[in-house]
Structure formats: structure tokens, C-alpha cells
Design a protein around this motif. Structure first.
Motif, PDB file in Angstrom:
ATOM      1  N   THR A 121      -6.185   6.107  -3.116  1.00  0.00           N
ATOM      2  CA  THR A 121      -6.879   5.778  -1.873  1.00  0.00           C
ATOM      3  C   THR A 121      -7.796   4.597  -2.128  1.00  0.00           C
ATOM      4  N   MET A 122      -7.774   3.642  -1.218  1.00  0.00           N
ATOM      5  CA  MET A 122      -8.524   2.401  -1.409  1.00  0.00           C
ATOM      6  C   MET A 122      -9.024   1.887  -0.070  1.00  0.00           C
ATOM      7  N   LYS A 123      -9.877   0.868  -0.131  1.00  0.00           N
ATOM      8  CA  LYS A 123     -10.259   0.194   1.100  1.00  0.00           C
ATOM      9  C   LYS A 123      -9.031  -0.504   1.679  1.00  0.00           C
ATOM     10  N   SER A 124      -8.996  -0.669   2.970  1.00  0.00           N
ATOM     11  CA  SER A 124      -7.831  -1.262   3.622  1.00  0.00           C
ATOM     12  C   SER A 124      -7.618  -2.700   3.164  1.00  0.00           C
ATOM     13  N   PRO A 125      -6.357  -3.080   2.889  1.00  0.00           N
ATOM     14  CA  PRO A 125      -6.078  -4.486   2.583  1.00  0.00           C
ATOM     15  C   PRO A 125      -6.261  -5.335   3.846  1.00  0.00           C
ATOM     16  N   GLY A 126      -6.318  -6.631   3.660  1.00  0.00           N
ATOM     17  CA  GLY A 126      -6.535  -7.515   4.804  1.00  0.00           C
ATOM     18  C   GLY A 126      -5.432  -7.440   5.832  1.00  0.00           C
ATOM     19  N   PHE A 127      -4.199  -7.181   5.380  1.00  0.00           N
ATOM     20  CA  PHE A 127      -3.047  -7.113   6.268  1.00  0.00           C
ATOM     21  C   PHE A 127      -2.442  -5.716   6.146  1.00  0.00           C
ATOM     22  N   SER A 128      -3.086  -4.763   6.783  1.00  0.00           N
ATOM     23  CA  SER A 128      -2.694  -3.356   6.652  1.00  0.00           C
ATOM     24  C   SER A 128      -1.577  -3.015   7.627  1.00  0.00           C
ATOM     25  N   PRO A 129      -0.688  -2.083   7.272  1.00  0.00           N
ATOM     26  CA  PRO A 129       0.344  -1.646   8.215  1.00  0.00           C
ATOM     27  C   PRO A 129      -0.259  -1.053   9.487  1.00  0.00           C
ATOM     28  N   LYS A 130       0.504  -1.094  10.554  1.00  0.00           N
ATOM     29  CA  LYS A 130       0.090  -0.506  11.821  1.00  0.00           C
ATOM     30  C   LYS A 130       0.339   0.994  11.848  1.00  0.00           C
ATOM     31  N   MET A 131       1.296   1.434  11.043  1.00  0.00           N
ATOM     32  CA  MET A 131       1.708   2.837  11.014  1.00  0.00           C
ATOM     33  C   MET A 131       2.102   3.196   9.587  1.00  0.00           C
ATOM     34  N   PRO A 132       2.228   4.487   9.266  1.00  0.00           N
ATOM     35  CA  PRO A 132       2.723   4.843   7.937  1.00  0.00           C
ATOM     36  C   PRO A 132       4.105   4.246   7.693  1.00  0.00           C
ATOM     37  N   CYS A 133       4.297   3.704   6.504  1.00  0.00           N
ATOM     38  CA  CYS A 133       5.587   3.134   6.104  1.00  0.00           C
ATOM     39  C   CYS A 133       6.088   3.882   4.875  1.00  0.00           C
ATOM     40  N   ILE A 134       7.297   4.395   4.973  1.00  0.00           N
ATOM     41  CA  ILE A 134       7.926   5.062   3.829  1.00  0.00           C
ATOM     42  C   ILE A 134       8.875   4.076   3.164  1.00  0.00           C
ATOM     43  N   MET A 135       8.585   3.737   1.921  1.00  0.00           N
ATOM     44  CA  MET A 135       9.429   2.825   1.146  1.00  0.00           C
ATOM     45  C   MET A 135      10.569   3.667   0.585  1.00  0.00           C
ATOM     46  N   GLU A 136      11.617   3.751   1.359  1.00  0.00           N
ATOM     47  CA  GLU A 136      12.591   4.832   1.219  1.00  0.00           C
ATOM     48  C   GLU A 136      13.287   4.861  -0.131  1.00  0.00           C
ATOM     49  N   GLU A 137      13.701   3.726  -0.669  1.00  0.00           N
ATOM     50  CA  GLU A 137      14.396   3.771  -1.958  1.00  0.00           C
ATOM     51  C   GLU A 137      13.480   4.231  -3.087  1.00  0.00           C
ATOM     52  N   LYS A 138      12.177   4.046  -2.942  1.00  0.00           N
ATOM     53  CA  LYS A 138      11.213   4.425  -3.981  1.00  0.00           C
ATOM     54  C   LYS A 138      10.467   5.713  -3.654  1.00  0.00           C
ATOM     55  N   LYS A 139      10.643   6.243  -2.435  1.00  0.00           N
ATOM     56  CA  LYS A 139       9.970   7.464  -2.005  1.00  0.00           C
ATOM     57  C   LYS A 139       8.452   7.353  -2.135  1.00  0.00           C
ATOM     58  N   VAL A 140       7.919   6.218  -1.724  1.00  0.00           N
ATOM     59  CA  VAL A 140       6.479   5.977  -1.719  1.00  0.00           C
ATOM     60  C   VAL A 140       6.038   5.735  -0.276  1.00  0.00           C
ATOM     61  N   VAL A 141       4.858   6.233   0.062  1.00  0.00           N
ATOM     62  CA  VAL A 141       4.335   6.115   1.423  1.00  0.00           C
ATOM     63  C   VAL A 141       3.054   5.292   1.412  1.00  0.00           C
ATOM     64  N   ALA A 142       2.912   4.411   2.389  1.00  0.00           N
ATOM     65  CA  ALA A 142       1.652   3.699   2.636  1.00  0.00           C
ATOM     66  C   ALA A 142       1.132   4.138   3.998  1.00  0.00           C
ATOM     67  N   THR A 143      -0.060   4.726   4.025  1.00  0.00           N
ATOM     68  CA  THR A 143      -0.635   5.200   5.284  1.00  0.00           C
ATOM     69  C   THR A 143      -1.960   4.491   5.555  1.00  0.00           C
ATOM     70  N   PRO A 144      -2.082   3.846   6.726  1.00  0.00           N
ATOM     71  CA  PRO A 144      -3.334   3.190   7.084  1.00  0.00           C
ATOM     72  C   PRO A 144      -4.223   4.094   7.930  1.00  0.00           C
ATOM     73  N   TRP A 145      -5.541   3.991   7.719  1.00  0.00           N
ATOM     74  CA  TRP A 145      -6.524   4.648   8.573  1.00  0.00           C
ATOM     75  C   TRP A 145      -7.635   3.662   8.888  1.00  0.00           C
ATOM     76  N   ASN A 146      -8.607   4.107   9.627  1.00  0.00           N
ATOM     77  CA  ASN A 146      -9.752   3.250   9.948  1.00  0.00           C
ATOM     78  C   ASN A 146     -10.582   3.018   8.686  1.00  0.00           C
ATOM     79  N   GLY A 147     -10.425   1.849   8.091  1.00  0.00           N
ATOM     80  CA  GLY A 147     -11.254   1.496   6.936  1.00  0.00           C
ATOM     81  C   GLY A 147     -10.726   1.934   5.595  1.00  0.00           C
TER      82      GLY A 147
END
Length: 419
Positions: free
Chosen positions: A281-307
Motif C-alpha cells: 500500500t502506497m500513496k497514489s501515483p500521479g497517474f492512478s487508475p480510475k478503477m481496479p485493474c487486474i493484470m491477468e497474466e500475472k494475477k496482480v491487482v492495482a486498486t486506487p482509492w482516495n489518496g
């Protein structure tokens, strides 16, 4: 003995809290026994997906073919650490047997019932109790680096759509994809947008629900570890803990991956093994996703929240191993580097791992314990405890108060469903 409480729930994660929420609504006196701090539960730092799209169990033939390539690669999405453990070997045999088409179909139906119900119930709870938890109805994007993998997912999407039309995803490539999710990198060939999915910040939801329950009179016994039970005449007559003994009319076991260990002295065989997952868990990057993205071949998820922003995933079968494996954390970042334009920041708030309670057919166990008529098990939710929590809680309440159940409980019976 402490006073005879009507119902004691062992476990304070999202499943245990949901059980308490619906039981207190029925006027039942409830107490929750928690072993450790909230951050130790899987509800704390998972990726916050409320995802009916995950109806297909891990041991489906489609996913097992991928997993076979990854089994013994230490940085792969699915890793088994070599171990001589009879319970795990038995679990793996059951895992394979439950890959039959009829078993997978049954698992999909049972998972779908719980997840569709839970999504609706989450919205009701959040509105009724005014819980601020970053709820989002934007959906979830399944992103694919390769055209071949993107095309193959069409078969999975058809299976989900055949199960329930609400689960149908929209395929997107080119401009349509990047307009829907601009944070994806040029390495991504295409994505399947599951518009019916949602997301939440799990620790905020847990904290908000816990606060609500305390206000409604639910008792919490924190830092209280169950060390044994007393029983007679097919009943649990006492719960022994490091902070005294308890008595209850009914007991709900909602202890996730710890369930087999908690009931060890009762000689109950619960087919659950821990599947270790990791998150950063980290502070949001400058260009954060609008919605959760599942990187399907790697089975990794990126989830954005407020901040804030979380990378999570991987499945490691290594028993109750407590090591913070740097290889696994690095695998999360390596995947994000491929799929996202602005993959992560160095402003890290937390490195975390948790044990998912994995059954060998992908279904949770929601059933009375063999031999003990007053213990109801609500455990084994695999990677979907958050997605299934509210519906599990409502179902447990209906069973214990002898009401008509809102979904078919037979899918989650221990007898006949688990090899």
C-alpha cells in the motif's frame, strides 16, 4: 466462566462482523472474540474487490493449465513451496478431483449466489450505517498483455455469461480501452471490463462496521485467543481463552485460514489450507487508475482509492509461513511496470501479507460442525471473503434463527461437497 452470551462469534474479520451485524438485527445478543489486531486479518489489506466476476474457482481446468506452468517458480503468480505435509497433500488431491466439470459448475453457482447477494447487501449496509469506505461502482478491468490471452478469455466470459447475464464483460482494445482506463500502458493489448463489479477500501469498511456494531451493543473481546473448548453431549459447553472462559448457546467459527488450528482439540477435519497473498500500500501515483485493474497474466491487482493505492496478489502455498518474501513483493512491482503507465510510488505505507482460507473446491463452508450441534462454521472463503462477507453473515443469521434462507445453503454444506 463469563456470562452465558447467546451467540459468540470467533473471528473479527469481514465474515465475523457480517455475522454479528445480521444477528443483532434479529435481536440476538452477540459477542465477538478476536485473536489479534485488525491488521492481522485478511480483511485488512486485500485489494478490496467486490467481484462477482470471480465466480470461476481456482481449480477450473482453464486456470489449472496456467497454474501448472507456475507451480515451483518462486516469483510466479501461483507457487507451491515443497513440503511434506499429509493434510496439504490430501487437500491437493481433492483440489484435482474437484476440477471435474460438474464440480466446477456447482462451485460457480454457489460462489455466484453469495457474491451477487453480497454486492447488494454491501450497498444497503453502507447507506443505512453511513460508512465511508471508498465504495466504487466503476467496475473492474481485466487487462491482458498478449492478444492470445485476451482472445482466450472470451471462453471464460461466455461461461460467466451463461451462468448469469449480469456477469458479462465488454471487450476493449485500442482507443476504447485507453479511454475507459487511461492508466494502462501501451504494452496492454486489450481488456475485458466487468462493469457489474465494484470495489471498497477494506480496512475502512471493517473499521466502520466494527464501530457500528459497538454502538448497537455487540461486545468485543480483543486480543483474546481461543486455546481450547469444553464439550458434552454433542455440544460445545465452554470456550477457553487466554483471557478467561466463555459460555454461549451458539458459536460461529469465522476464523478464516486459522480454522483448522482453532478447533484442533475438537478433532474436526476442516479442509482448509492457508494460501499466502501479499500487498503493498502506497500513496497514489500521479497517474492512478480510475478503477481496479487486474493484470491477468500475472494475477496482480492495482486498486486506487482516495489518496492511496494498493498492489496485491500472488498465491503461495507455504503453510503458515510468516516470512515477508521480498521476491513476492518484487513480483507485484514487476507486473505493474508492464501494465501501467505510472505503476507505483516509493511512498510506501505498508508491506503486508495475509493467509487466505483455501478450500479444495473454491466454496466456503457454512454449516454446522460435525459432532457439535451448536457450532456453525463460516470459513473457507478462499480469495473472496470480502466479496462473500455480507451474504455469509445474513445466511448464518437465517440458519441460527431458523428463518427461510435468502440463498440455497446446500452449496456450502461440509458433507458431500469437499473431497
Amino acid at each position: 466462566m463469563k456470562k452465558n452470551i447467546d451467540t459468540i462469534i470467533i473471528g473479527g474479520g469481514i465474515v465475523g462482523l457480517s455475522c454479528a451485524y445480521y444477528l443483532q438485527k434479529e435481536g440476538v445478543e452477540v459477542a465477538i472474540i478476536e485473536k489479534g489486531a485488525p491488521k492481522d486479518a485478511c480483511s485488512h489489506a486485500n485489494c478490496g474487490l467486490v467481484s462477482p466476476s470471480h465466480a470461476l474457482p481456482l481449480n477450473s481446468p482453464e486456470l489449472m493449465m496456467k497454474a501448472m506452468k507456475w507451480l515451483f517458480q518462486s516469483d510466479s503468480p501461483f507457487y507451491i513451496r515443497p513440503q511434506l505435509d499429509a493434510n496439504f497433500i490430501s487437500w491437493m488431491l481433492g483440489f484435482g478431483l474437484n476440477a471435474r466439470a460438474d464440480k466446477v459448475q456447482k462451485a460457480m453457482e454457489g460462489r455466484n449466489n453469495l457474491m451477487l447477494s453480497s454486492k447488494a447487501l454491501f450497498k444497503d449496509i453502507i447507506k443505512e450505517e453511513n460508512i465511508d469506505c471508498n465504495w466504487s461502482d466503476e467496475g473492474i478491468m481485466f487487462a491482458f498483455e498478449s492478444e492470445k490471452a485476451f482472445d482466450k478469455h472470451a471462453a471464460i466470459n461466455r461461461r460467466l455469461t451463461d451462468l448469469d447475464m449480469q456477469l458479462m464483460a465488454d471487450p476493449m482494445v485500442g482507443d476504447a480501452l485507453y479511454q475507459k482506463e487511461p492508466a494502462l500502458s501501451e504494452n496492454v493489448h486489450g481488456g475485458w471490463w466487468y462493469r457489474f463489479d465494484a470495489s471498497i477500501k477494506p480496512d475502512l469498511m471493517v473499521a466502520g462496521l466494527k464501530k457500528t456494531l459497538k454502538q448497537k451493543g455487540v461486545q468485543f473481546f480483543e486480543e483474546t485467543e481461543v486455546v481450547g473448548f469444553e464439550s458434552a453431549n454433542y455440544q460445545i459447553t465452554g470456550i477457553n481463552t487466554n483471557r478467561g472462559d466463555f459460555k454461549a448457546k451458539n458459536i460461529v467459527l469465522a476464523t478464516g485460514a486459522w480454522s483448522p488450528k482453532v478447533v484442533d482439540d475438537l478433532d474436526l477435519k476442516i479442509p482448509i489450507v492457508p494460501g499466502k497473498g501479499y500487498s503493498i500500500t502506497m500513496k497514489s501515483p500521479g497517474f492512478s487508475p480510475k478503477m481496479p485493474c487486474i493484470m491477468e497474466e500475472k494475477k496482480v491487482v492495482a486498486t486506487p482509492w482516495n489518496g492511496s493505492y494498493r498492489l496485491g496478489g500472488t498465491m503461495e502455498f507455504a503453510g503458515y509461513n510468516t516470512e515477508l518474501n521480498k521476491v513476492r513483493f518484487n513480483a507485484l512491482k514487476k507486473a505493474a511496470n508492464i501494465y501501467l503507465r505510472d505503476p507505483y510510488t516509493d511512498d510506501v505505507l505498508e508491506h503486508w501479507y495475509g493467509w487466505r482460507p483455501m478450500t479444495n473446491n473454491g466454496l466456503p463452508i457454512i454449516d454446522h460442525a460435525p459432532k457439535y450441534r451448536n457450532m456453525l462454521m463460516a470459513c473457507g472463503h478462499n480469495m473472496l471473503g470480502l466479496s462473500m462477507g455480507p451474504a455469509t453473515g445474513k445466511l448464518v443469521s437465517e440458519i441460527l434463527t431458523a428463518k427461510e434462507t435468502h440463498i440455497d445453503p446446500s452449496y456450502y454444506a461440509l458433507r458431500g461437497n469437499f473431497n
